[in-house]
Design a protein around this motif. Structure first.
Motif, PDB file in Angstrom:
ATOM      1  N   PHE A 129      47.055  65.443  21.789  1.00  0.00           N
ATOM      2  CA  PHE A 129      46.101  66.555  21.791  1.00  0.00           C
ATOM      3  C   PHE A 129      44.736  66.073  21.266  1.00  0.00           C
ATOM      4  O   PHE A 129      43.687  66.404  21.837  1.00  0.00           O
ATOM      5  CB  PHE A 129      46.612  67.696  20.911  1.00  0.00           C
ATOM      6  N   GLY A 130      44.751  65.319  20.179  1.00  0.00           N
ATOM      7  CA  GLY A 130      43.506  64.836  19.585  1.00  0.00           C
ATOM      8  C   GLY A 130      42.771  63.879  20.507  1.00  0.00           C
ATOM      9  O   GLY A 130      41.553  63.987  20.689  1.00  0.00           O
ATOM     10  N   LEU A 131      43.511  62.942  21.099  1.00  0.00           N
ATOM     11  CA  LEU A 131      42.884  62.007  22.032  1.00  0.00           C
ATOM     12  C   LEU A 131      42.297  62.739  23.230  1.00  0.00           C
ATOM     13  O   LEU A 131      41.180  62.428  23.677  1.00  0.00           O
ATOM     14  CB  LEU A 131      43.918  60.980  22.500  1.00  0.00           C
ATOM     15  N   ALA A 132      43.037  63.716  23.764  1.00  0.00           N
ATOM     16  CA  ALA A 132      42.551  64.466  24.919  1.00  0.00           C
ATOM     17  C   ALA A 132      41.276  65.229  24.580  1.00  0.00           C
ATOM     18  O   ALA A 132      40.335  65.289  25.386  1.00  0.00           O
ATOM     19  CB  ALA A 132      43.627  65.432  25.407  1.00  0.00           C
ATOM     20  N   ALA A 133      41.207  65.806  23.380  1.00  0.00           N
ATOM     21  CA  ALA A 133      40.025  66.567  22.969  1.00  0.00           C
ATOM     22  C   ALA A 133      38.802  65.661  22.890  1.00  0.00           C
ATOM     23  O   ALA A 133      37.748  65.959  23.471  1.00  0.00           O
ATOM     24  CB  ALA A 133      40.274  67.238  21.619  1.00  0.00           C
ATOM     25  N   TYR A 134      38.931  64.546  22.183  1.00  0.00           N
ATOM     26  CA  TYR A 134      37.758  63.688  21.979  1.00  0.00           C
ATOM     27  C   TYR A 134      37.397  62.891  23.222  1.00  0.00           C
ATOM     28  O   TYR A 134      36.218  62.576  23.447  1.00  0.00           O
ATOM     29  CB  TYR A 134      37.992  62.770  20.773  1.00  0.00           C
ATOM     30  N   LEU A 135      38.380  62.566  24.062  1.00  0.00           N
ATOM     31  CA  LEU A 135      38.055  61.942  25.342  1.00  0.00           C
ATOM     32  C   LEU A 135      37.291  62.918  26.231  1.00  0.00           C
ATOM     33  O   LEU A 135      36.331  62.541  26.918  1.00  0.00           O
ATOM     34  CB  LEU A 135      39.338  61.475  26.044  1.00  0.00           C
ATOM     35  N   SER A 136      37.693  64.189  26.200  1.00  0.00           N
ATOM     36  CA  SER A 136      36.982  65.211  26.983  1.00  0.00           C
ATOM     37  C   SER A 136      35.540  65.326  26.528  1.00  0.00           C
ATOM     38  O   SER A 136      34.611  65.350  27.343  1.00  0.00           O
ATOM     39  CB  SER A 136      37.691  66.563  26.836  1.00  0.00           C
ATOM     40  N   TRP A 137      35.331  65.415  25.219  1.00  0.00           N
ATOM     41  CA  TRP A 137      33.968  65.505  24.692  1.00  0.00           C
ATOM     42  C   TRP A 137      33.169  64.233  24.986  1.00  0.00           C
ATOM     43  O   TRP A 137      31.974  64.283  25.252  1.00  0.00           O
ATOM     44  CB  TRP A 137      34.002  65.768  23.188  1.00  0.00           C
ATOM     45  N   GLY A 138      33.849  63.084  24.956  1.00  0.00           N
ATOM     46  CA  GLY A 138      33.152  61.832  25.207  1.00  0.00           C
ATOM     47  C   GLY A 138      32.635  61.709  26.631  1.00  0.00           C
ATOM     48  O   GLY A 138      31.528  61.219  26.866  1.00  0.00           O
ATOM     49  N   PHE A 139      33.441  62.177  27.593  1.00  0.00           N
ATOM     50  CA  PHE A 139      33.043  62.070  28.996  1.00  0.00           C
ATOM     51  C   PHE A 139      32.265  63.290  29.492  1.00  0.00           C
ATOM     52  O   PHE A 139      31.926  63.369  30.675  1.00  0.00           O
ATOM     53  CB  PHE A 139      34.279  61.853  29.874  1.00  0.00           C
ATOM     54  N   LEU A 140      31.984  64.232  28.606  1.00  0.00           N
ATOM     55  CA  LEU A 140      31.268  65.443  28.999  1.00  0.00           C
ATOM     56  C   LEU A 140      29.902  65.179  29.645  1.00  0.00           C
ATOM     57  O   LEU A 140      29.485  65.932  30.525  1.00  0.00           O
ATOM     58  CB  LEU A 140      31.113  66.364  27.780  1.00  0.00           C
ATOM     59  N   PRO A 141      29.161  64.120  29.243  1.00  0.00           N
ATOM     60  CA  PRO A 141      27.879  63.848  29.911  1.00  0.00           C
ATOM     61  C   PRO A 141      27.998  63.673  31.423  1.00  0.00           C
ATOM     62  O   PRO A 141      27.067  64.018  32.158  1.00  0.00           O
ATOM     63  CB  PRO A 141      27.403  62.551  29.244  1.00  0.00           C
ATOM     64  N   ILE A 142      29.141  63.151  31.898  1.00  0.00           N
ATOM     65  CA  ILE A 142      29.315  62.973  33.345  1.00  0.00           C
ATOM     66  C   ILE A 142      29.267  64.330  34.043  1.00  0.00           C
ATOM     67  O   ILE A 142      28.626  64.485  35.096  1.00  0.00           O
ATOM     68  CB  ILE A 142      30.642  62.252  33.643  1.00  0.00           C
ATOM     69  N   TYR A 143      29.944  65.316  33.444  1.00  0.00           N
ATOM     70  CA  TYR A 143      29.937  66.672  34.009  1.00  0.00           C
ATOM     71  C   TYR A 143      28.522  67.244  34.033  1.00  0.00           C
ATOM     72  O   TYR A 143      28.050  67.751  35.056  1.00  0.00           O
ATOM     73  CB  TYR A 143      30.873  67.561  33.188  1.00  0.00           C
ATOM     74  N   PHE A 144      27.808  67.133  32.910  1.00  0.00           N
ATOM     75  CA  PHE A 144      26.468  67.717  32.841  1.00  0.00           C
ATOM     76  C   PHE A 144      25.470  66.966  33.722  1.00  0.00           C
ATOM     77  O   PHE A 144      24.491  67.557  34.187  1.00  0.00           O
ATOM     78  CB  PHE A 144      25.984  67.772  31.395  1.00  0.00           C
ATOM     79  N   LYS A 145      25.699  65.683  33.961  1.00  0.00           N
ATOM     80  CA  LYS A 145      24.834  64.930  34.870  1.00  0.00           C
ATOM     81  C   LYS A 145      24.901  65.500  36.286  1.00  0.00           C
ATOM     82  O   LYS A 145      23.913  65.444  37.036  1.00  0.00           O
ATOM     83  CB  LYS A 145      25.247  63.453  34.887  1.00  0.00           C
ATOM     84  N   HIS A 146      26.054  66.046  36.655  1.00  0.00           N
ATOM     85  CA  HIS A 146      26.219  66.614  37.995  1.00  0.00           C
ATOM     86  C   HIS A 146      25.599  68.001  38.119  1.00  0.00           C
ATOM     87  O   HIS A 146      25.609  68.586  39.206  1.00  0.00           O
ATOM     88  CB  HIS A 146      27.709  66.674  38.363  1.00  0.00           C
ATOM     89  N   LEU A 147      25.059  68.532  37.035  1.00  0.00           N
ATOM     90  CA  LEU A 147      24.401  69.844  37.072  1.00  0.00           C
ATOM     91  C   LEU A 147      22.887  69.707  37.112  1.00  0.00           C
ATOM     92  O   LEU A 147      22.167  70.624  36.718  1.00  0.00           O
ATOM     93  CB  LEU A 147      24.813  70.665  35.833  1.00  0.00           C
ATOM     94  N   HIS A 148      22.397  68.551  37.591  1.00  0.00           N
ATOM     95  CA  HIS A 148      20.957  68.296  37.577  1.00  0.00           C
ATOM     96  C   HIS A 148      20.182  69.273  38.451  1.00  0.00           C
ATOM     97  O   HIS A 148      18.963  69.406  38.317  1.00  0.00           O
ATOM     98  CB  HIS A 148      20.667  66.860  38.023  1.00  0.00           C
ATOM     99  N   GLY A 149      20.866  69.991  39.348  1.00  0.00           N
ATOM    100  CA  GLY A 149      20.166  70.955  40.193  1.00  0.00           C
ATOM    101  C   GLY A 149      19.862  72.265  39.489  1.00  0.00           C
ATOM    102  O   GLY A 149      19.150  73.119  40.048  1.00  0.00           O
TER     103      GLY A 149
END
Length: 293
Positions: free
Chosen positions: A3-23
């Motif tokens: 659970f802990g690894l999944a949480a922090y991995l999700s937060w770590g890769f979150l920039p990829i998601y926000f990069k796709h919202l450049h529009g």
């Protein structure tokens, strides 16, 4: 641990998601994130039969007052974070969240009159030296790191003293922000500048913003109830480490000499801080789950 690894991995890769919202404008992304989070959190509270807890928190004037301030802080934190990613400052967001644990220590000393251990004092001094080096290196993005660390540390302090659980607290914060978010989106729509609905792919990504906000939080909450404090404390460095690697290796952001010296000093400080935390862990209680970016 999963659970802990999944949480922090999700937060770590979150920039990829926000990069796709450049529009979409960063302000619209935050507004959409607030509204979709309200819907998702309401569903989670309904499924877990926690409406009574939510009503009790809303009825408490002290809790509501604290959460009104924390809502503004987390909203500002989200806005700075999303804008920084869209403006290619992922490296600065990484620095901000590396600084956050040490800013927490400073705030504990200044506001709560806590005493620093020698190790904590050394860690803070090393981090302060690193920030000074970066400031002298004329880093134009240093304000992003300091603003992220400052708003999130203050948010964490308020949530620590607010008499409300994590799920209900986040629900109330997003409910308080929802009218502002709805009014802003209506204003964008009236000007024909609303990204939501203009493109199917972007609309779907914006709709997922609630899931992207709540899922890591729930994973973190599950980990916090099961893991030792020291283990959870070490896991928190996974997210900014991933963001650092994304910034340098994936997005090609410039890594100056000042950055290298700054990060080296902060990482050394964090190593000292973590070692001290491991030594003192048996005397500590598990932390209250808090919200990350």
């Amino acid at each position: 641990m999963l659970f802990g690894l999944a949480a922090y991995l999700s937060w770590g890769f979150l920039p990829i998601y926000f990069k796709h919202l450049h529009g979409a404008l960063p302000t619209e992304v935050v507004a959409q994130r607030v509204l979709w989070s309200v819907l998702l959190l309401a569903a989670l509270i309904a499924v877990s039969h926690r409406w009574q807890h939510l009503r009790a928190a809303i009825a408490s004037r002290r809790a509501l007052g604290i959460l009104a301030v924390s809502a503004l802080l987390i909203g500002a934190n989200w806005l700075i974070y999303i804008w920084a990613i869209s403006a290619d400052h992922v490296l600065e967001t990484s620095l901000g969240y590396f600084l956050n644990p040490l800013v927490n220590v400073v705030m504990g000393v200044v506001l709560l009159k806590e005493r620093l251990t020698r190790a904590q004092g050394l860690a803070v001094a090393l981090a302060g030296t690193g920030v000074a080096v970066l400031a002298l290196g004329a880093s134009s993005g240093l304000w992003i790191s300091l603003a992220l660390a400052g708003t999130f540390a203050t948010y964490g302090l308020l949530r620590k003293i607010a008499p409300v659980e994590s799920l209900e607290g986040l629900a109330i914060e997003t409910i308080l922000l929802a009218p502002l978010a709805a009014l802003y989106l209506a204003w964008l729509a009236s000007r024909g500048e609303l990204a939501f609905g203009a493109d199917p792919h972007l609309t779907w990504l914006l709709t997922l913003s609630g899931v992207m906000t709540a899922t890591p939080l729930l994973l973190f909450a599950a980990a916090a109830r099961r893991l030792r404090y020291s283990t959870l404390g070490l896991l928190q460095y996974i997210a900014p480490t991933i963001q650092f690697l994304l910034a340098v290796l994936a997005y090609g952001e410039p890594l100056t000499t000042a950055h290298i010296v700054c990060f080296a000093l902060i990482w050394t400080g964090l190593a000292v801080f973590a070692a001290d935390g491991l030594r003192r862990a048996p005397a500590r209680a598990r932390p209250e789950p808090a919200t990350c970016p």
